[in-house]
Write an enzyme that holds these catalytic residues in place. Structure first.
Site, PDB file in Angstrom:
ATOM      1  N   SER A  96      38.910  40.526  41.023  1.00 59.66           N
ATOM      2  CA  SER A  96      40.143  40.515  40.225  1.00 59.66           C
ATOM      3  C   SER A  96      41.307  41.186  40.944  1.00 59.66           C
ATOM      4  O   SER A  96      42.462  40.892  40.651  1.00 59.66           O
ATOM      5  CB  SER A  96      39.922  41.213  38.881  1.00 59.66           C
ATOM      6  N   HIS A 280      30.873  38.756  32.332  1.00 57.75           N
ATOM      7  CA  HIS A 280      29.971  39.498  33.226  1.00 57.75           C
ATOM      8  C   HIS A 280      28.655  39.801  32.500  1.00 57.75           C
ATOM      9  O   HIS A 280      27.599  39.832  33.117  1.00 57.75           O
ATOM     10  CB  HIS A 280      30.605  40.818  33.667  1.00 57.75           C
ATOM     11  N   HIS A 412      31.401  36.697  39.637  1.00 55.60           N
ATOM     12  CA  HIS A 412      32.484  35.708  39.611  1.00 55.60           C
ATOM     13  C   HIS A 412      32.056  34.409  40.286  1.00 55.60           C
ATOM     14  O   HIS A 412      31.072  34.392  41.016  1.00 55.60           O
ATOM     15  CB  HIS A 412      33.709  36.249  40.366  1.00 55.60           C
TER      16      HIS A 412
END
Ligand SMILES: [Zn+2]
Length: 449
Positions: A96, A280, A412
């Site tokens: 991120s 997550h 991710h």
């Protein structure tokens, strides 16, 4: 301001002037936006958008009756294209911080970087450019203000983990002798109120109005504003039954405030931070409730932009999280109605199981479906062994299996993400682009001011 920051600002502004001249030539028939609202759904993959469409409309579906039409969501209505998200290394999958830096500055960098390039030089963010141009600026997030996405607009640090340093920088690094943001709403008292420094006190001393409760936001009538509503991130939407749409609750009053008597316009970044956190955990009910808050916030933003007529809204994601799939386990179905009945995040479900004297009933009350005797036995065993982590994973699997929700990772993914746009110049965001292009286009509009 450090000399390096100033130099970056000046050199970047020269580059952007060249770029903006071209942009203006291309767009001379279309007006440029006065205000820019940049929305980022952290971890929001294309599958999240599909899942949310079915989730939002699940009571209206007539499965098996033919000619089924699932109504569009607000995301569908203004969908214009996609963006790639790869970072500046050979991994192809971003974190991120790297993607937020790309979205904030138009430059790719390494995973973990906050507003720095690969050589650790400062990259000037859109928010910094906006401030430099005399616009009002703000960030709103359900994460702490110092978390990767807002931090990449507000600060520069070699690691996203240095959240105390990032909080310091938000106060200490100035543009035109002023703090860069006029409005910051989110969580993060742990980083702003510390033993070694009380930044809330310092912000108040320089004239910031401070709020610590979401319910106080109706009293917010003057900038600058700092609102910190939790020690770190705000509680999950699914666990905030009194006010699940807290991103919306922060955004609505912020828009009126930023727009009040403001001839220069504003730049506002709004992050749906916890779509990522729920994903997550592979917690589909948690993720869908975050999507609901994000969708309602987009609706409010579009309504504002429609009324205003001079506001460009661009929404995207920094990356996908969890490798979500609509359908799993070789079954050709997905059951959003199962997800609707789940009333708490996985963490809260674990707590209630540990506190429960009748696990079967507690489970049924919290999720709307019964555990099989085999499942119940395994839950009881994990509880008896005090294995909360394993219990957490187990109950997520029960809900994912029951709803046929698939996940490929707890990290991710590198898939392209959606681009949604409305307002002046929104047609420039149509098609396939890189995430850095979004920032470059937005920067070009700010540079013409
Ligand atoms: Zn993440």
């Amino acid at each position: 301001m450090k000399f390096s920051t100033l130099f970056t600002l000046i050199s970047t502004s020269l580059l952007l002037t060249a770029c903006s001249t071209q942009e203006v030539a291309n767009n001379k028939t279309e007006k440029l936006p006065k205000n820019i609202i940049y929305m980022i759904g952290d971890g929001m993959s294309m599958a999240h958008l599909t899942a949310y469409r079915h989730y939002a409309n699940s009571s209206e579906q007539h499965i098996g009756l033919g000619n089924k039409v699932v109504p569009q969501t607000i995301f569908d209505e203004y969908f214009v294209g996609v963006a790639s998200t790869l970072p500046d290394d050979d991994t192809l999958v971003t974190d991120s911080a790297s993607s937020a830096t790309a979205l904030a500055s138009g430059e790719k960098t390494y995973n973990g970087a906050i507003g720095l390039d690969n050589d650790k030089s400062n990259l000037t963010s859109i928010l910094e450019h906006a401030k430099f141009k005399g616009m009002l600026t703000g960030t709103i997030s359900t994460s702490q203000v110092t978390h990767a996405t807002p931090a990449s607009f507000l600060a520069h640090n070699e690691s996203r983990h240095n959240q105390n340093e990032i909080a310091d920088a938000i106060f200490d690094q100035h543009i035109n002798y002023k703090v860069k943001a006029d409005l910051m709403l989110g969580g993060g008292t742990d980083y702003f109120i510390r033993e070694d420094r009380n930044l809330v006190k310092e912000f108040k001393q320089i004239g910031f109005n401070y709020f610590s409760e979401l319910s106080q936001l109706s009293d917010m009538d003057q900038l600058p504003v700092l609102g910190l509503f939790a020690p770190k991130g705000l509680p999950y939407a699914i666990d905030s039954q009194d006010n699940p749409n807290r991103l919306l609750a922060m955004t609505k009053p912020a828009l009126s405030l930023l727009n009040k008597n403001n001839p220069n316009g504003f730049f506002l970044m709004i992050e749906g931070s916890q779509i990522d956190w729920c994903s997550h955990s592979n917690d589909i009910a948690c993720a869908m409730q975050e999507m609901e808050d994000f969708a309602q916030t987009l609706s409010a933003v579009i309504e504002f932009a429609k009324k205003d007529g001079n506001t460009l809204v661009v929404l995207t994601a920094d990356h996908g999280t969890g490798g979500l799939s609509v359908g799993a386990n070789k079954q050709y179905k997905w059951l959003p109605n199962v997800i609707h009945k789940v009333k708490a995040s996985a963490g809260e479900l674990v707590k209630s199981i540990f506190a429960s004297k009748d696990i079967a009933k507690t489970w049924l009350d919290s999720t709307g479906f019964e555990l099989t005797s085999e499942q119940l036995t395994s839950v009881k065993e994990l509880k008896a062994q005090d294995k909360s982590k394993e219990l957490y994973a187990k109950i997520m699997k029960f809900i994912n299996d029951q709803s046929f929700t698939g996940w490929t990772t707890t990290g991710h993914v590198g898939d392209d993400v959606a681009v949604i746009a409305y307002g002046p110049q929104s047609n420039k965001f149509v098609g396939a682009q890189d995430n850095t292009d979004l920032a470059k286009k937005l920067l070009s509009y700010i540079k013409t001011k």
